[in-house]
Design a protein around this motif. Structure first.
Motif, PDB file in Angstrom:
ATOM      1  N   ASN A 240      -4.485  -6.251  -7.061  1.00 52.72           N
ATOM      2  CA  ASN A 240      -3.232  -5.571  -6.963  1.00 52.72           C
ATOM      3  C   ASN A 240      -2.129  -6.712  -6.901  1.00 52.72           C
ATOM      4  O   ASN A 240      -1.079  -6.718  -7.479  1.00 52.72           O
ATOM      5  CB  ASN A 240      -3.045  -4.498  -6.121  1.00 52.72           C
ATOM      6  N   LEU A 241      -2.374  -7.420  -5.766  1.00 51.64           N
ATOM      7  CA  LEU A 241      -1.416  -8.567  -5.486  1.00 51.64           C
ATOM      8  C   LEU A 241      -1.134  -9.429  -6.474  1.00 51.64           C
ATOM      9  O   LEU A 241      -0.222  -9.997  -6.817  1.00 51.64           O
ATOM     10  CB  LEU A 241      -1.612  -9.141  -4.213  1.00 51.64           C
ATOM     11  N   GLU A 242      -2.329  -9.895  -7.202  1.00 47.38           N
ATOM     12  CA  GLU A 242      -2.100 -10.801  -8.231  1.00 47.38           C
ATOM     13  C   GLU A 242      -1.362 -10.396  -9.286  1.00 47.38           C
ATOM     14  O   GLU A 242      -0.538 -10.946 -10.051  1.00 47.38           O
ATOM     15  CB  GLU A 242      -3.533 -11.182  -8.695  1.00 47.38           C
ATOM     16  N   ALA A 244       1.093  -8.008  -9.069  1.00 54.94           N
ATOM     17  CA  ALA A 244       2.416  -7.874  -9.024  1.00 54.94           C
ATOM     18  C   ALA A 244       3.106  -9.088  -8.645  1.00 54.94           C
ATOM     19  O   ALA A 244       4.241  -9.424  -9.266  1.00 54.94           O
ATOM     20  CB  ALA A 244       2.534  -6.840  -7.568  1.00 54.94           C
ATOM     21  N   TYR A 245       2.211 -10.068  -7.837  1.00 51.50           N
ATOM     22  CA  TYR A 245       3.077 -11.474  -7.413  1.00 51.50           C
ATOM     23  C   TYR A 245       2.619 -12.644  -8.402  1.00 51.50           C
ATOM     24  O   TYR A 245       3.326 -13.535  -8.524  1.00 51.50           O
ATOM     25  CB  TYR A 245       2.757 -11.742  -5.966  1.00 51.50           C
ATOM     26  N   GLY A 246       1.660 -12.513  -9.168  1.00 50.34           N
ATOM     27  CA  GLY A 246       0.923 -13.603 -10.029  1.00 50.34           C
ATOM     28  C   GLY A 246       0.176 -14.328  -9.110  1.00 50.34           C
ATOM     29  O   GLY A 246      -0.250 -15.538  -9.394  1.00 50.34           O
ATOM     30  N   LEU A 247      -0.140 -14.003  -7.866  1.00 56.50           N
ATOM     31  CA  LEU A 247      -0.905 -14.752  -6.980  1.00 56.50           C
ATOM     32  C   LEU A 247      -1.158 -13.835  -5.871  1.00 56.50           C
ATOM     33  O   LEU A 247      -0.792 -12.603  -5.786  1.00 56.50           O
ATOM     34  CB  LEU A 247      -0.330 -15.914  -6.292  1.00 56.50           C
ATOM     35  N   THR A 248      -2.084 -14.303  -4.879  1.00 57.77           N
ATOM     36  CA  THR A 248      -2.515 -13.693  -3.835  1.00 57.77           C
ATOM     37  C   THR A 248      -1.755 -13.818  -2.515  1.00 57.77           C
ATOM     38  O   THR A 248      -2.215 -14.999  -1.883  1.00 57.77           O
ATOM     39  CB  THR A 248      -4.100 -13.462  -3.574  1.00 57.77           C
ATOM     40  N   PRO A 249      -0.815 -13.248  -1.971  1.00 53.58           N
ATOM     41  CA  PRO A 249       0.163 -13.734  -1.207  1.00 53.58           C
ATOM     42  C   PRO A 249      -0.274 -13.277   0.411  1.00 53.58           C
ATOM     43  O   PRO A 249       0.292 -13.149   1.543  1.00 53.58           O
ATOM     44  CB  PRO A 249       1.641 -13.021  -1.504  1.00 53.58           C
ATOM     45  N   LEU A 250      -1.522 -13.088   0.565  1.00 50.54           N
ATOM     46  CA  LEU A 250      -2.261 -12.424   1.871  1.00 50.54           C
ATOM     47  C   LEU A 250      -3.316 -13.646   1.948  1.00 50.54           C
ATOM     48  O   LEU A 250      -4.324 -13.409   1.765  1.00 50.54           O
ATOM     49  CB  LEU A 250      -2.599 -11.103   1.724  1.00 50.54           C
ATOM     50  N   SER A 251      -3.160 -14.427   2.847  1.00 49.87           N
ATOM     51  CA  SER A 251      -4.302 -15.287   3.293  1.00 49.87           C
ATOM     52  C   SER A 251      -4.861 -14.989   4.449  1.00 49.87           C
ATOM     53  O   SER A 251      -4.271 -14.045   5.368  1.00 49.87           O
ATOM     54  CB  SER A 251      -3.693 -16.717   3.591  1.00 49.87           C
ATOM     55  N   PRO A 252      -6.042 -15.387   4.837  1.00 44.45           N
ATOM     56  CA  PRO A 252      -6.902 -14.932   6.065  1.00 44.45           C
ATOM     57  C   PRO A 252      -6.333 -15.649   7.276  1.00 44.45           C
ATOM     58  O   PRO A 252      -5.313 -16.399   7.061  1.00 44.45           O
ATOM     59  CB  PRO A 252      -8.234 -15.488   5.858  1.00 44.45           C
ATOM     60  N   ARG A 253      -6.437 -14.719   8.345  1.00 45.21           N
ATOM     61  CA  ARG A 253      -5.662 -15.184   9.598  1.00 45.21           C
ATOM     62  C   ARG A 253      -6.468 -16.201   9.987  1.00 45.21           C
ATOM     63  O   ARG A 253      -7.654 -16.475   9.969  1.00 45.21           O
ATOM     64  CB  ARG A 253      -6.122 -14.063  10.698  1.00 45.21           C
TER      65      ARG A 253
END
Length: 254
Positions: A240-242, A244-253
């Motif tokens: 879903n983030l891809e 909406a944003y065109g990429l995945t803006p949530l990186s692992p901790r």
């Protein structure tokens, strides 16, 4: 405000916010395009998406603050004019005049005006509700401080206290955690979660996707229209983030 038994039942059943084919334009540009959406009542809901996705526009369209809106909007099952006293709004900090000569307690007292009117004196009950709201968000000791002398986090607590004093069934906040530290954000989220636990509904425009996953019940992901909505964990996903944003803006901790 006292609700009849029928109104209470309707408030339980009706969505907190329902949009039916809503479009909104700003500066000649369509920002929201044919949005149909129902946000359930009783939940802490985040509205997320990239810059320019229409998050604040959705809020303003719902609250009648946008001039160019098409489609139908219902809050708590009714048109806004029918439930205005039951809906509280906390705008973005930069949209509020910071140099207005008013104290923190006077800001919070405004939350009682929808019930008492602007010209009637507040009652002892109103004073107690104002004090309780300020105490709940941790600003009771700042009651006499001018609002322009408070930090960004303190001001945001005061504006939330105003919404609490209104005793609204639906609280809508636009970027409430801007310019606040992590500790203040966590404390305010505790307050908002507590409202939902007491049967109220909260909708907040937000940008921190990790917080959405960890603290929110429900989420709406926008990119001019609805990309996804539902339980937060099912909305904030890489796919879903891809979209909406065109990429995945949530990186692992790390």
């Amino acid at each position: 405000m006292t609700l009849t038994a029928n109104e209470k039942q309707q408030a339980v059943q009706a969505p907190a916010l329902a949009l039916d084919r809503v479009s909104a334009s700003y500066g000649g540009r369509t920002v929201l395009d044919d949005v149909t959406l129902e946000i359930p009542a009783g939940l802490l809901t985040a509205v997320v998406g990239p810059n320019g996705a229409g998050k604040s526009t959705l809020v303003k369209a719902a609250l009648g603050l946008m001039p160019a809106v098409r489609g139908r909007v219902r809050l708590l099952g009714e048109p806004l004019k029918q439930v205005r006293r039951r809906v509280a709004y906390v705008p973005q900090q930069d949209s509020v005049a910071q140099d207005f000569p008013i104290t923190a307690v006077e800001v919070v007292e405004m939350g009682r005006f929808p019930h008492r009117g602007w010209l009637r004196r507040l009652t002892r009950e109103d004073d107690d509700l104002v004090a309780a709201a300020m105490d709940e968000v941790g600003v009771l000791d700042l009651a006499k401080q001018p609002i322009d002398e408070l930090s960004g986090g303190q001001r945001q607590r005061v504006f939330l206290a105003r919404a609490l004093a209104q005793q609204a069934d639906l609280v809508i906040l636009d970027e409430p955690f801007t310019a606040v530290d992590a500790r203040t954000e966590s404390a305010l989220l505790d307050v908002l979660s507590g409202l939902c636990a007491r049967g109220r509904s909260v909708i907040a425009v937000h940008h921190d996707l990790r917080t959405v996953q960890e603290r929110f019940d429900h989420a709406v992901l926008l990119a001019g229209t609805v990309v996804a909505d539902g339980p937060a964990g099912t909305v904030v996903t890489p796919a879903n983030l891809e979209r909406a944003y065109g990429l995945t803006p949530l990186s692992p901790r790390t």
